[in-house]
Structures are given as structure tokens and as C-alpha cells.
Write an enzyme that holds these catalytic residues in place. Structure first.
Site, PDB file in Angstrom:
ATOM      1  CE  LYS A 282      -3.822  -1.320   2.562  1.00 21.55           C
ATOM      2  NZ  LYS A 282      -4.590  -1.843   1.346  1.00 21.55           N
ATOM      3  NE  ARG A 356     -10.756 -10.101  -1.474  1.00 23.39           N
ATOM      4  CZ  ARG A 356     -11.260  -9.173  -2.178  1.00 23.39           C
ATOM      5  NH1 ARG A 356     -11.563  -9.666  -3.427  1.00 23.39           N
ATOM      6  NH2 ARG A 356     -11.164  -7.782  -1.850  1.00 23.39           N
TER       7      ARG A 356
END
Ligand code: BES
Ligand code: MN
Ligand code: ZN
Length: 502
Positions: A282, A356
Site C-alpha cells: 500500500k 478474504r
């Protein structure tokens, strides 16, 4: 530092005391917009019509979260009177009173106060009293874990007037739950990592009587949790899976369920204690608040502890996946294919879509418990924040009654949620050329939905609702009712859901 779920006291009831007789550093009274009603009428009478005069002059309005301190008020023994607005009488609900009480408490907690008295409004329901008590106890706590000079100081004693004892006790327990979730999220990610989060779970489980199991990396390997292990490989802190169980069914008269009976409700939480993005790193701005990526885990732990402390008549099981997503030499890579515990193979297209992947294994473990319903909480996607903004959580479900139950519980607590579609067409976006599925959709559009579609593959058809709290879990700016930082989002709705039977 912490008093969560300890017999700490600090909140007392004085049901019979008249507001004018209360000796306190401050007396808080709640005001509706437009006209004097409820307990404000008594305060107005005791002060020779002060509130009516200030309403007439426009110095008071009763608008939502207006907070006006009045010093040295004649007729009162309290040193100051704080008038806090609730808005229009017809739109008052549990969420409104929670925030109004929190607004007054936050204001007063800017200084050390020995005794603060709150006057419950005569028009409130028991549930509203309870949420006002909770709000007051949450509002006086800021994000001061590491500040030499705290911005908020808890009151020595909080006194509730004209409030039922049981509602005050329950409100105090609910506040403990919300403050627990907030504290964990606000902790430095260097202090809160998978093992230390598991230690926190064990402490809270011990205080509230939850059964706990902690799976370390060896157990995770034996259980074939390769998805959790893959995400954790880039970190020097190994992943953990925590299971919590509470058996309260049969408390209120009904026959106690036999031990083999499956739980009514399963709660699952994403516990990424820090999300650097992994090799799909990020940028700094996006990484800054990523200690909040375990907010789902904190919320389900806090809800389970609150449910147990309230001794609610329900059986629940909780699964928490704890991982630090880092870039170490063994980090999982783009193009890796992982065989999840369920046997489904996952091709990694982006290591920043890690939540996820972690939840794939946790959901599979929970599926083995055969719960009647599953609700998972996760700070899963930035796309959900793009879709709904920072104050609204996204709901995604394979079963409408389950989703409606979650939405109704959130509405009753004044927390905003909104359901997004789960049409079968979205499934095509997560098909992979080399594995069963890939961990991102095609392009960025509908990213919150493709993430939910990925999770759906692992719930095995059990009625399930996914709550994406990437927006509401963490607030960079302060609000009238809370300092910035962790919000404790969805803790109260999950407790409400359990109260409604799951
Ligand atoms: N933890 C983030 C999602 C997030 C974003 C939480 C903002 C709180 C605030 C999640 O792991 C993530 O990075 N998601 C990616 C998915 C993408 C790579 C498909 C995202 O949303 O950009
Ligand atoms: Mn991520
Ligand atoms: Zn994440």
C-alpha cells in the site's frame, strides 16, 4: 488502564433522588427540540423556568447533540447543568440517546470530574435508557492509550437518576463491550499482533466465562489452514485462529439444549492486525490507519463477551482469524496458488486482498460447527467505502431473512447499514485460468461485491451475512459524541441480534 468486564463499579443508580437535590460536579439533562418535555420539565421547575427562558431566547434549541453547559444555576446543588439536545421527540431512538449521552460525557470528560449525574428522560423506553447509559460510558473514553496527558478522563462516579437499575447494569456492560473493541483497535500494531490479540481473547474469555481455543501455527498446519498460513508468511509474527464458545440457551425457562446441539449463531471476524498490503504494498497514506484492519475481530470478540456477561439465552460460536500482512522474505506472492482448508484452490492476484483469503479458512472451520446462521465482520474493501461512505456498513448475504435480522438489529441501535446485490453474474469475475478462483475481481468496479462473492464460496450454503465495516470501523476525525479513532462499530447491533435470538 482497562476495566472491561471487571466488577469495576463507578456507575450507580439513584432512582428516587430529585434532580435539584443531587450533589455532583455536573448534572446532565436531555432536551427535545421544540418544546420542554420529559425530565427537562422537572429541571425547568427546579430552576425557576430557566430552560423555558433559554428556549424562548434561542440560546437553547434541543437540536441533536447540541451541548450547552450552564454554570452556577440557582436552585440546583450540582455545580453545573449540561443540557444536551436529542432532536425532535418523534425521531428519538436508541441510537439518538446513545450519541446524545456520549456527547455530554465526552464534553465533561475533558476535565477530571468526581461525580457526574445524568437524568434519564421520562419518555424513554428501557432499551433507550440502557443505550443512554452505554453512550455516557463510551463518550468519556478517548483514544488516549499512549498519551502522557489524556484528553478524556473517566468520571469518578456516574450517577443515573430516574433509571431502572437493570437498564443501568446492562448499559454499563454494553459500554464495556464497545470500549473493549475500541481499545484493541486503537492499540499500536507493534503491541497488538496475532499472539497478543489471542492473549487478549483469553483474558476476556476468563472474565466473562467464554470457552476458548487458540490454534497456533502447528495446529493451523494440521487443520490444513493453508490460506491463513499463506497470508501470515510475510510476517515474523505467526498467525493464530481463536475459537470462542458461549452456551446460554435454556437460561430463561426453556429446556437447555444438549451439548451436541449446534449453535444458533456464529460470528466470524477478520483480524489482520496490520495490513501493509504485502508485496502489493500500500502507499503510505493508505497504510497509515491499517492497524484498524482487525476491527471485525475486535467487534465479534467484544460482542461475544457482552452476550456472555449479559447471560443471554443463546448458544454462539466465534471464529477469529489473526494475521499480520507483511512483506518478509517468505511472503506469499502474486501467482501463488493456495489450497484452502475447504479444498478450493485460490490464485493470488493481489496480496492486498488478504482479508478474504484469511476468512476462507475461518469460514470453513465455522461451517464445521453447523451453526444456524453465520455473520462475518470485516474491514474488507476500500470499494465499500467508495460505495457507501464512511458511516455506512455494507451488507451482503446469501439469505434474505438472515440479512434482514442483521439490518433490523443495526437499525434498532442507530447504526447505518445498506445491502448491496449478490447477483450470480458477479461470480464470473472471480474465476481463474489456473485455479478454482482468484482473490480479486476483473478491474476495480464492484470490488466490495466480488469480495463478498469470494467469501460466499466458503460458507457451504449456511444462511450467512457479510458486514463490510471498512468505512465505519475507524474515524479519522472526531465527532460530537466521540474522539477520532476506533468507533466500536457493530458491537451493539451484534448484541441486539443475539437478544433477538440470532
Ligand atoms: N484492509 C483493506 C480494506 C480497507 C480499506 C479497510 C480502507 C479499511 C479502510 C483490504 O485488505 C484491502 O486492502 N482491500 C483492497 C482490495 C483490492 C486489492 C482488491 C482494496 O480495497 O483496495
Ligand atoms: Mn489489504
Ligand atoms: Zn486488509
Amino acid at each position: 488502564m482497562t476495566n472491561e468486564f471487571l466488577p469495576a463499579g463507578g456507575i450507580v443508580c439513584e432512582p428516587s433522588t430529585r434532580p435539584e437535590a443531587v450533589e455532583a460536579d455536573a448534572l446532565v439533562v436531555f432536551l427535545t427540540e421544540g418544546s420542554l418535555s420529559g425530565s427537562a420539565v422537572d429541571v425547568d421547575a427546579a430552576t425557576g423556568g430557566l430552560l423555558a427562558r433559554l428556549l424562548a431566547s434561542g440560546d437553547l434549541s434541543g437540536r441533536r447533540n447540541e451541548c450547552i453547559p450552564l454554570l452556577a444555576v440557582p436552585g440546583l446543588r450540582a455545580s453545573q447543568l449540561v443540557v444536551v439536545g436529542m432532536g425532535k421527540r418523534e425521531s428519538i431512538d436508541a441510537g439518538v440517546v446513545y450519541r446524545a449521552a456520549a456527547t455530554a460525557a465526552r464534553h465533561l470528560a475533558a476535565k477530571a470530574r468526581g461525580r457526574v449525574a445524568f437524568l434519564a428522560d421520562g419518555g424513554w423506553t428501557t432499551k433507550q435508557v440502557e443505550q443512554a447509559v452505554a453512550g455516557a460510558a463510551v463518550g468519556m473514553v478517548g483514544q488516549d492509550l499512549y498519551r502522557s496527558e489524556p484528553k478524556r478522563i473517566r468520571f469518578g462516579t456516574t450517577i443515573w437518576l430516574a433509571a431502572p437499575v437493570e437498564a443501568v447494569e446492562h448499559g454499563a456492560i454494553i459500554a464495556d463491550g464497545v470500549n473493549l473493541a475500541r481499545r484493541l483497535v486503537n492499540m499500536s500494531p507493534d503491541h497488538l499482533y496475532p499472539q497478543s490479540f489471542a492473549d487478549e481473547c483469553a483474558t476476556i474469555a476468563g472474565r466473562t466465562g467464554l470457552d476458548i481455543e487458540i490454534w497456533d501455527e502447528d495446529r493451523l498446519a494440521r487443520e490444513r489452514c493453508q490460506a491463513i498460513l499463506a497470508v501470515g508468511r510475510g510476517s515474523s509474527r505467526a498467525p493464530r485462529l481463536v475459537m470462542l464458545r458461549y452456551r446460554g440457551a435454556g437460561r430463561t425457562g426453556q429446556a437447555r439444549q444438549p451439548a451436541s446441539e449446534p449453535p444458533q449463531l456464529a460470528l466470524v471476524g477478520k483480524g489482520v492486525t496490520f495490513d501493509s498490503g504485502g508485496l502489493s504494498l500500500k502507499p503510505s497514506e493508505g497504510m497509515m490507519t491499517m492497524k484498524c484492519d482487525m476491527s471485525g475481530a475486535a467487534a465479534v470478540l467484544a460482542a461475544a463477551a457482552t452476550i456472555a456477561a449479559l447471560r443471554l439465552p443463546i448458544d454462539i460460536v466465534v471464529g477469529i482469524g489473526l494475521v499480520e500482512n507483511m512483506t518478509g522474505p517468505a511472503a506469499y506472492k502474486l501467482g501463488d496458488v493456495i489450497t484452502a482448508r475447504s479444498g478450493t484452490t485460490i490464485e493470488v492476484h493481489n496480496t492486498d486482498a488478504e482479508g478474504r483469503v484469511v476468512l476462507a479458512d475461518v469460514l470453513d472451520v465455522i461451517r464445521g460447527e453447523k451453526p444456524r446462521r453465520i455473520v462475518d465482520l470485516a474491514t474488507l474493501t476500500g470499494a465499500c467505502v467508495v460505495a457507501l461512505g464512511q458511516d455506512v456498513a455494507g451488507l451482503f448475504a446469501n439469505d434474505q431473512p438472515c440479512c434482514d435480522a442483521v439490518a433490523e438489529a443495526a437499525r434498532a441501535m442507530g447504526e447505518r447499514v445498506w445491502q448491496l446485490p449478490m447477483d450470480a453474474e458477479y461470480d464470473e469475475q472471480i474465476t481463474s485460468e489456473v485455479a478454482d478462483i482468484k482473490n480479486v475481481g476483473d478491474g476495480r468496479w464492484g470490488g466490495a461485491i466480488t469480495a463478498a462473492k469470494f467469501l460466499e464460496r466458503f460458507v457451504g450454503g449456511i444462511p450467512w451475512t457479510h458486514v463490510d465495516i471498512a468505512g465505519p470501523a475507524f474515524s479519522e476525525k472526531p465527532r460530537p459524541w466521540t474522539d477520532g479513532g476506533a468507533t466500536g462499530s457493530m458491537v451493539r447491533p451484534l448484541v441486539e441480534l443475539a437478544r433477538n435470538g440470532g
